[in-house]
Design a protein around this motif. Structure first.
Motif, PDB file in Angstrom:
ATOM      1  N   LEU A  88       0.814  -1.187   0.013  1.00 42.60           N
ATOM      2  CA  LEU A  88       0.101  -0.005   0.031  1.00 42.60           C
ATOM      3  C   LEU A  88       0.874   1.473   0.108  1.00 42.60           C
ATOM      4  N   PRO A  89       1.987   1.278   0.923  1.00 39.56           N
ATOM      5  CA  PRO A  89       2.566   2.682   0.794  1.00 39.56           C
ATOM      6  C   PRO A  89       3.414   2.871  -0.446  1.00 39.56           C
ATOM      7  N   GLU A  90       3.486   1.986  -1.377  1.00 41.30           N
ATOM      8  CA  GLU A  90       4.224   2.247  -2.806  1.00 41.30           C
ATOM      9  C   GLU A  90       3.294   2.959  -3.587  1.00 41.30           C
ATOM     10  N   PHE A  91       2.102   3.008  -3.440  1.00 35.69           N
ATOM     11  CA  PHE A  91       1.319   3.908  -4.131  1.00 35.69           C
ATOM     12  C   PHE A  91       1.509   5.390  -4.061  1.00 35.69           C
ATOM     13  N   SER A  92       1.158   6.190  -5.002  1.00 34.72           N
ATOM     14  CA  SER A  92       1.312   7.603  -4.781  1.00 34.72           C
ATOM     15  C   SER A  92       0.485   8.125  -3.753  1.00 34.72           C
ATOM     16  N   ARG A  93       1.072   9.149  -2.922  1.00 36.29           N
ATOM     17  CA  ARG A  93      -0.123   9.703  -1.930  1.00 36.29           C
ATOM     18  C   ARG A  93      -1.335  10.412  -2.510  1.00 36.29           C
ATOM     19  N   ASN A  94      -1.369  10.889  -3.856  1.00 32.46           N
ATOM     20  CA  ASN A  94      -2.734  11.478  -4.389  1.00 32.46           C
ATOM     21  C   ASN A  94      -3.743  10.218  -4.815  1.00 32.46           C
ATOM     22  N   ARG A 117      14.104   4.404  11.749  1.00 33.71           N
ATOM     23  CA  ARG A 117      13.599   5.694  10.957  1.00 33.71           C
ATOM     24  C   ARG A 117      13.028   5.060   9.738  1.00 33.71           C
ATOM     25  N   CYS A 118      13.574   4.123   8.753  1.00 35.56           N
ATOM     26  CA  CYS A 118      13.107   3.636   7.769  1.00 35.56           C
ATOM     27  C   CYS A 118      11.549   3.164   7.763  1.00 35.56           C
ATOM     28  N   ALA A 119      11.129   2.285   9.114  1.00 37.83           N
ATOM     29  CA  ALA A 119       9.886   1.795   9.267  1.00 37.83           C
ATOM     30  C   ALA A 119       8.848   3.237   9.530  1.00 37.83           C
ATOM     31  N   GLU A 120       9.396   4.136  10.471  1.00 39.67           N
ATOM     32  CA  GLU A 120       8.639   5.160  10.543  1.00 39.67           C
ATOM     33  C   GLU A 120       8.339   6.125   9.293  1.00 39.67           C
ATOM     34  N   GLU A 121       9.254   6.226   8.439  1.00 42.79           N
ATOM     35  CA  GLU A 121       8.978   6.838   6.992  1.00 42.79           C
ATOM     36  C   GLU A 121       8.158   6.037   6.404  1.00 42.79           C
ATOM     37  N   TYR A 122       8.272   4.702   6.105  1.00 44.41           N
ATOM     38  CA  TYR A 122       7.386   4.098   5.218  1.00 44.41           C
ATOM     39  C   TYR A 122       5.944   3.886   6.052  1.00 44.41           C
ATOM     40  N   GLN A 123       5.665   3.759   7.046  1.00 49.26           N
ATOM     41  CA  GLN A 123       4.569   3.659   7.611  1.00 49.26           C
ATOM     42  C   GLN A 123       3.618   5.018   7.409  1.00 49.26           C
ATOM     43  N   ASN A 124       4.387   6.069   7.801  1.00 47.89           N
ATOM     44  CA  ASN A 124       3.918   7.359   7.508  1.00 47.89           C
ATOM     45  C   ASN A 124       3.577   7.816   5.968  1.00 47.89           C
ATOM     46  N   ARG A 125       3.555   7.055   5.120  1.00 45.44           N
ATOM     47  CA  ARG A 125       3.259   7.287   3.795  1.00 45.44           C
ATOM     48  C   ARG A 125       1.698   7.280   3.609  1.00 45.44           C
ATOM     49  N   ILE A 126       1.067   6.404   4.740  1.00 54.19           N
ATOM     50  CA  ILE A 126      -0.175   6.283   4.799  1.00 54.19           C
ATOM     51  C   ILE A 126      -0.902   7.340   5.834  1.00 54.19           C
ATOM     52  N   SER A 127      -1.615   8.308   5.246  1.00 57.07           N
ATOM     53  CA  SER A 127      -2.128   9.258   6.099  1.00 57.07           C
ATOM     54  C   SER A 127      -3.181   8.713   7.312  1.00 57.07           C
ATOM     55  N   GLY A 128      -3.081   9.212   8.462  1.00 55.62           N
ATOM     56  CA  GLY A 128      -3.997   8.939   9.415  1.00 55.62           C
ATOM     57  C   GLY A 128      -5.485   8.758   9.046  1.00 55.62           C
TER      58      GLY A 128
END
Length: 94
Positions: free
Chosen positions: A4-10, A65-76
């Motif tokens: 899921l986080p690999e999809f673009s944010r928009n 840090r890697c895990a935090e950045e990856y998981q934060n790609r999905i907005s709350g």
């Protein structure tokens, strides 16, 4: 949706409205069309980009840090729309 986080944010953020309203509206210059969109979204993601976060047998120099950045790609707000969240531990093949 796998990884899921690999999809673009928009793309991910565009899912919020149909999940909530169960409708999708397509707007063009001269017309608007609304269609039913009652669907079940199933998504999967690793705990970090490389899949090593939380593993005892493998390590990564970029943790945590890697895990935090990856998981934060999905907005709350998008994450809150998932009714069921299951954490699956890594399978030990040895």
């Amino acid at each position: 949706m796998d990884e899921l986080p690999e999809f673009s944010r928009n793309v991910l953020e565009s899912l919020r409205q149909p999940i909530e309203s169960k409708n999708i509206t397509i707007a063009r210059v001269n017309n608007h069309a609304t269609y039913p969109a009652n669907f079940q979204l199933i998504a999967a993601m690793n705990s970090c980009k490389y899949g090593f976060f939380g593993s005892v047998s493998s390590s990564c120099t970029k943790m945590p840090r890697c895990a935090e950045e990856y998981q934060n790609r999905i907005s709350g707000p998008l994450f809150d729309r998932f009714d069921l969240q299951i954490e699956v531990p890594k399978v030990n093949l040895t």
